[in-house]
Design an enzyme around this catalytic site. Structure first.
Site, PDB file in Angstrom:
ATOM      1  N   LYS A 208      42.270  37.706  27.828  1.00  0.00           N
ATOM      2  CA  LYS A 208      43.427  36.853  27.530  1.00  0.00           C
ATOM      3  C   LYS A 208      43.026  35.646  26.690  1.00  0.00           C
ATOM      4  CE  LYS A 208      46.381  36.202  30.870  1.00  0.00           C
ATOM      5  NZ  LYS A 208      47.052  35.687  32.090  1.00  0.00           N
ATOM      6  N   GLY A 270      45.549  39.140  36.035  1.00  0.00           N
ATOM      7  CA  GLY A 270      44.708  40.252  35.601  1.00  0.00           C
ATOM      8  C   GLY A 270      44.858  41.493  36.449  1.00  0.00           C
ATOM      9  N   ARG A 271      44.893  41.327  37.770  1.00  0.00           N
ATOM     10  CA  ARG A 271      44.965  42.492  38.654  1.00  0.00           C
ATOM     11  C   ARG A 271      46.370  43.081  38.725  1.00  0.00           C
ATOM     12  NH1 ARG A 271      44.013  37.832  41.089  1.00  0.00           N
ATOM     13  NH2 ARG A 271      45.273  37.030  42.815  1.00  0.00           N
TER      14      ARG A 271
END
Length: 543
Positions: A208, A270-271
């Site tokens: 990112k 993210g997850r």
């Protein structure tokens, strides 16, 4: 100290109830209620959940639902879908559900405009690029079409794409080779690229901020590798690298054309990002249509979670059952046991989703949690492999391990009676765990005590839509647990300290650098790394 979970009336009621039923046997519960297996079930988004083999009664379920109500689950769900900044420590919305909402149906678009149409613009950008690569129209620096795609990321930028690629390999374009590099260990990159032709290889750099240490180290190695094999012309970078990032300046400085940068937003953790631009490799593998079907499965489970009553709500039921075993029975782990080889990376994916989310020891109010447990450890392997290793402990060990069995009515690869044998094991294992078997006289080692709880999740077959629904099921189960434990499941400050210390230690690895004034253990380890072992510590050759 502020108001804690254990202060709640509903929690105290569950504590009293636990004392009453903790010794009850599943065999007794089934004997008393012949229709238990027909009644304790729920179904949504193509998934069937049998939760009857849990150590609960109808009263337990009612008390758990009461706990969810008292903890404000309904309000928290509405706040998430509405786009409120429920990630309080980072002051962000939590809108992974917006990534899979059909056009015009994102409930948060009014409050967070980029959660609406911009999501679909990125999906269209991804689809156009993916189709070009899949059609052989994206040409590398020497004019050859791309045949190899290497995704470089770590954490959610790797685990999601890897899991999805393996899970949906049946639907992938077999003319394309996909590899995934995440570990900063140079072996990972070296082995991933060893047999690839650079002129036919495209790297997706997923970060990112475009500053992630491990990802950038691997990306720089990839650039060096590609340029060495492509004649050293830096213009080749733009033909062999694309980025999943929001940092346009850093991406351009690397040499990537920002036209080939696929963005996402700070409200995508993210997850929770495998259905965002992080899923570019997935879309390239299975095609935009199948990727869209996966998003449809996600959305179907999202809507079920948002609207279904708690007693029939799959993620809520699974989340509350996790709380039940974690907080009352003292269970330390949850085993996830998919009976499909394509889901071999699913437990590893869930480890980040669950443990990075629930591994918190401070409440939303900033109070240290001292008198109850939060997230359990998630682990597992595909069946039937696990049956020949760790199932021994689940069946006859001294630890209680609640387990989730995942199976499919149809296989994607029919081969004789293989699938019947596989599914017979699913049903047999959950039955054996629940009901056990008495040992013959004088052979106590053959005793199976039973009373080991499990859920069974069934679907027709593993499709992109079913994978989406399955991932969303666990996402929302984790959210439910977080609401009960009063923690923030959407930050991950626990990953930072080690990174900071690694950067501090790195200069000390040089042989002539001064040793830092650290603890004696770390200093001694640094000495060993810098100076090697004395001769008498060497392993002698066996002649």
């Amino acid at each position: 100290m502020g108001f804690m979970l254990t202060d709640r009336a509903s929690y105290k009621a569950l504590e009293a109830h636990y004392q009453q039923i903790k010794e009850r046997k599943l065999q007794e519960l089934f004997d008393e209620d012949a229709g238990r297996g027909e009644r304790m079930r729920a179904e949504a988004a193509g998934l069937y959940l049998d939760y009857s083999k849990n150590r609960i009664t109808d009263e337990t379920l009612g008390l758990l639902v009461g706990l969810a109500e008292e903890c404000g689950l309904r309000e928290r769900i509405d706040a998430m879908f509405r786009g409120d900044k429920i990630n309080s420590t980072e002051k962000r919305s939590v809108l992974h559900t917006a990534l899979r909402a059909p056009r015009g149906q994102c409930l948060a678009a009014a409050a967070v405009p980029e959660a609406g149409e911009p999501v679909h613009e990125v999906l269209e950008h991804m689809a156009a690029f993916a189709e070009k690569v899949r059609a052989g129209e994206w040409l590398g620096h020497t004019g050859k079409p791309i045949r190899n795609i290497v995704n470089i990321g770590i954490g959610g930028s790797d685990l999601g794409p890897v899991m999805a690629y393996e899970a949906l390999r049946h639907y992938s374009d077999r003319k394309l080779t996909f590899r995934f590099v995440s570990n900063v260990d140079g072996t990972d990159f070296s082995e991933a690229t060893r047999d690839l032709a650079a002129e036919e290889t495209l790297f997706i750099v997923a970060s990112k901020t475009f500053t992630t240490l491990e990802t950038l180290a691997n990306a720089e190695s990839a650039k060096k590798w590609a340029l060495e094999k492509l004649g050293g012309d830096t213009a080749a970078v733009a033909k062999h690298f694309v980025a999943v990032s929001t940092a346009a300046e850093e991406v351009a400085a690397f040499g990537i054309d920002t036209e080939n940068m696929f963005g996402f937003w700070d409200w995508v953790g993210g997850r929770y990002s495998m259905d965002s631009a992080i899923g570019l490799s997935t879309m390239m593998a299975i095609g935009p249509e199948n990727f869209g079907a996966m998003l449809g499965g996600f959305h179907a489970m999202d809507e079920h979670f948002r609207t279904a009553p708690w007693e029939k709500n799959l993620p809520v039921l699974m989340g509350l059952l996790t709380v039940w075993y974690n907080n009352f029975f003292g269970a330390q782990t949850v085993a996830v046991l998919p009976y499909d080889q394509y889901l071999k990376r699913f437990p590893a994916y869930l480890q980040q989703l669950t443990m990075e989310s629930s591994g918190k020891g401070v409440t939303l109010d900033g109070e240290a949690i001292v008198d109850y447990q939060t997230g359990p450890i998630f682990w597992g392997e595909p069946g039937t492999n696990g049956q020949h290793s760790f199932y021994q402990l689940i069946h006859q060990g001294t630890k209680l391990v609640p387990s989730d069995f995942i199976g499919f009515r149809q296989t994607l690869n029919p081969l004789g009676r293989h699938h019947d044998l596989l599914m017979a094991n699913v049903f047999a294992q959950s039955k054996a765990l629940a009901f056990g078997q008495a040992a013959p006289a004088g052979e106590p080692y053959r005793n199976f005590a039973g009373n080991r709880p499990s859920n069974t999740i069934l679907a027709e077959k593993l499709t992109p839509a079913i994978l989406g629904a399955l991932v969303a099921l666990y996402e929302h189960s984790v959210f439910t647990q977080g609401v009960v434990w009063n923690i923030n499941p959407f930050d991950q400050f626990g990953v930072q300290l080690g990174k900071v210390l690694a950067q501090e230690i790195l200069p000390s690895l040089a042989k002539d650098a001064p040793l830092p004034a650290y603890d004696s253990s770390t200093v001694e380890l640094l000495k060993r790394y810098r100076e090697g072992w004395p001769p008498d510590a060497a392993v002698r050759r066996f002649d």
